[in-house]
Design an enzyme around this catalytic site. Structure first.
Site, PDB file in Angstrom:
ATOM      1  N   SER A   1       0.853  -1.193   0.000  1.00 55.71           N
ATOM      2  CA  SER A   1       0.000   0.000   0.000  1.00 55.71           C
ATOM      3  C   SER A   1       0.885   1.236   0.000  1.00 55.71           C
ATOM      4  CB  SER A   1      -0.903   0.011   1.234  1.00 55.71           C
ATOM      5  OG  SER A   1      -1.426   1.311   1.413  1.00 55.71           O
TER       6      SER A   1
ATOM      7  N   HIS B   1      -1.306  -1.334  -4.238  1.00 54.17           N
ATOM      8  CA  HIS B   1      -2.584  -0.971  -3.616  1.00 54.17           C
ATOM      9  C   HIS B   1      -2.613   0.548  -3.404  1.00 54.17           C
ATOM     10  CE1 HIS B   1      -5.997  -1.974  -0.863  1.00 54.17           C
ATOM     11  NE2 HIS B   1      -5.563  -0.943  -0.163  1.00 54.17           N
TER      12      HIS B   1
ATOM     13  N   ASP C   1      -4.724   3.654  -1.993  1.00 57.57           N
ATOM     14  CA  ASP C   1      -5.822   4.016  -1.087  1.00 57.57           C
ATOM     15  C   ASP C   1      -6.359   5.401  -1.436  1.00 57.57           C
ATOM     16  OD1 ASP C   1      -6.042   1.793   0.817  1.00 57.57           O
ATOM     17  OD2 ASP C   1      -3.959   2.300   1.286  1.00 57.57           O
TER      18      ASP C   1
ATOM     19  N   MET D   1      -9.063   8.296  -0.506  1.00 61.89           N
ATOM     20  CA  MET D   1      -9.919   8.760   0.607  1.00 61.89           C
ATOM     21  C   MET D   1     -10.417  10.164   0.317  1.00 61.89           C
ATOM     22  SD  MET D   1      -7.457   7.604   3.734  1.00 61.89           S
ATOM     23  CE  MET D   1      -6.618   6.001   3.744  1.00 61.89           C
TER      24      MET D   1
ATOM     25  N   HIS E   1      -8.343   1.177  -3.936  1.00 64.03           N
ATOM     26  CA  HIS E   1      -9.234   0.931  -2.798  1.00 64.03           C
ATOM     27  C   HIS E   1      -9.988   2.230  -2.560  1.00 64.03           C
ATOM     28  CE1 HIS E   1      -9.502  -0.123   1.785  1.00 64.03           C
ATOM     29  NE2 HIS E   1     -10.682  -0.054   1.211  1.00 64.03           N
TER      30      HIS E   1
ATOM     31  N   MET F   1     -12.174   4.477  -0.731  1.00 65.43           N
ATOM     32  CA  MET F   1     -12.821   4.805   0.544  1.00 65.43           C
ATOM     33  C   MET F   1     -13.447   6.180   0.375  1.00 65.43           C
ATOM     34  SD  MET F   1      -9.782   3.359   2.979  1.00 65.43           S
ATOM     35  CE  MET F   1      -8.589   3.467   1.658  1.00 65.43           C
TER      36      MET F   1
ATOM     37  N   MET G   1     -11.366  -5.757   5.962  1.00 70.41           N
ATOM     38  CA  MET G   1     -10.561  -4.735   6.653  1.00 70.41           C
ATOM     39  C   MET G   1     -10.178  -5.277   8.030  1.00 70.41           C
ATOM     40  SD  MET G   1     -10.132  -2.217   4.577  1.00 70.41           S
ATOM     41  CE  MET G   1      -9.191  -1.247   5.761  1.00 70.41           C
TER      42      MET G   1
ATOM     43  N   ASP H   1      -6.476  -6.151   4.834  1.00 74.71           N
ATOM     44  CA  ASP H   1      -5.872  -4.814   4.747  1.00 74.71           C
ATOM     45  C   ASP H   1      -5.878  -4.155   6.121  1.00 74.71           C
ATOM     46  OD1 ASP H   1      -5.026  -2.297   4.018  1.00 74.71           O
ATOM     47  OD2 ASP H   1      -6.764  -1.848   2.734  1.00 74.71           O
TER      48      ASP H   1
END
Ligand code: DX5
Ligand code: ZN
Length: 234
Positions: free
Chosen positions: A9, A34, A36, A38, A67, A69, A138, A176
């Site tokens: 990540s 990966h 992330d 957000m 991913h 979020m 998660m 994760d």
């Protein structure tokens, strides 16, 4: 046992040296990167967007896993796909039309995964697991790196493994949050096949290559520290 894959990540990477660190992770045997994403609403933090995916696409051949979020993932799928994303992990939580989101991802020709938060029951996956390529459990609350692994998620991973075997054995089971050499053994033993790791890879004093080697070794010896026979031999 299925081969276990590592997904570093980049949230924990040094962003000033991002390309360099991603190439190092690739050379050390990473299976995918990966990313992330957000938005400050779905989780109380901000991170990165499609521009980062676009830049990474130029430096690595690895699949780029996003991913999401974010509150309304459907709004951004096209942009991330155009930037070079290969797969999407979207959350069950807060999505009233998850099946539609998954269909949209598939229509873009991308791999689709569903993520569930620590407090979300495994049963919520029953009606979607047959439509996805991966499930992400998660093992911390989403939003931040460097958090402690939540121990009760080990039994949850085991229950998700049972569900996957029953309904869609080809589906990957990814975890994760808080993954290091110790927790790797627990989750692999419980049935995880893809491990996301941020701080354990990018914050290791010995560097990315050594950190990857340590995690890879742990995936090959999932029982080592937990067998009673081994404990008593110490
Ligand atoms: C957390 C993110 C994770 C995070 C993991 O919300 O989804 O991917 O980067 O970081 P570590 O491995 O440090 O727990
Ligand atoms: Zn993540």
């Amino acid at each position: 046992m299925k081969a276990v894959k590592l997904a570093p990540s980049i949230l924990a990477a040094d962003f000033a040296r991002l390309g360099e660190q991603v190439v190092e992770a690739e050379e050390a045997g990473a299976d995918r990167m990966h990313v992330d994403v957000m938005d400050g609403h779905f989780v109380p933090n901000l991170s990165m967007g499609p521009a980062v995916v676009e830049s990474l696409r130029r430096v690595t051949h690895l699949p780029l896993e996003t991913h999401l979020m974010i509150s309304d993932p459907d709004l951004y799928l096209d942009e991330f796909a155009a930037a070079g994303a290969d797969s999407f992990l979207v959350h069950w939580e807060g999505n009233n039309n998850l099946h539609r989101t998954v269909q949209r991802i598939r229509a873009l020709g991308k791999r689709a995964g569903v993520a569930i938060n620590p407090a979300t029951p495994v049963a919520m996956l029953e009606e979607i697991v047959q439509d996805v390529d991966l499930v992400l459990v998660m093992t911390v609350n989403p939003g931040f790196g460097h958090q402690h692994f939540i121990p009760t998620t080990v039994a949850k991973v085991r229950r998700v493994r049972e569900l996957i075997e029953r309904l869609n054995p080809a589906c990957e089971l990814e975890v994760d949050g808080g993954i290091d050499a110790t927790t790797t053994r627990l989750v692999v033993r419980a049935g995880a096949t893809v491990l996301v790791a941020g701080s354990a890879i990018f914050d290791d004093r010995d560097g990315v290559t050594a950190a990857m080697a340590r995690l890879q070794a742990a995936t090959h010896q999932p029982d080592e520290q937990h067998e009673p026979a081994e404990q008593s031999a110490l």
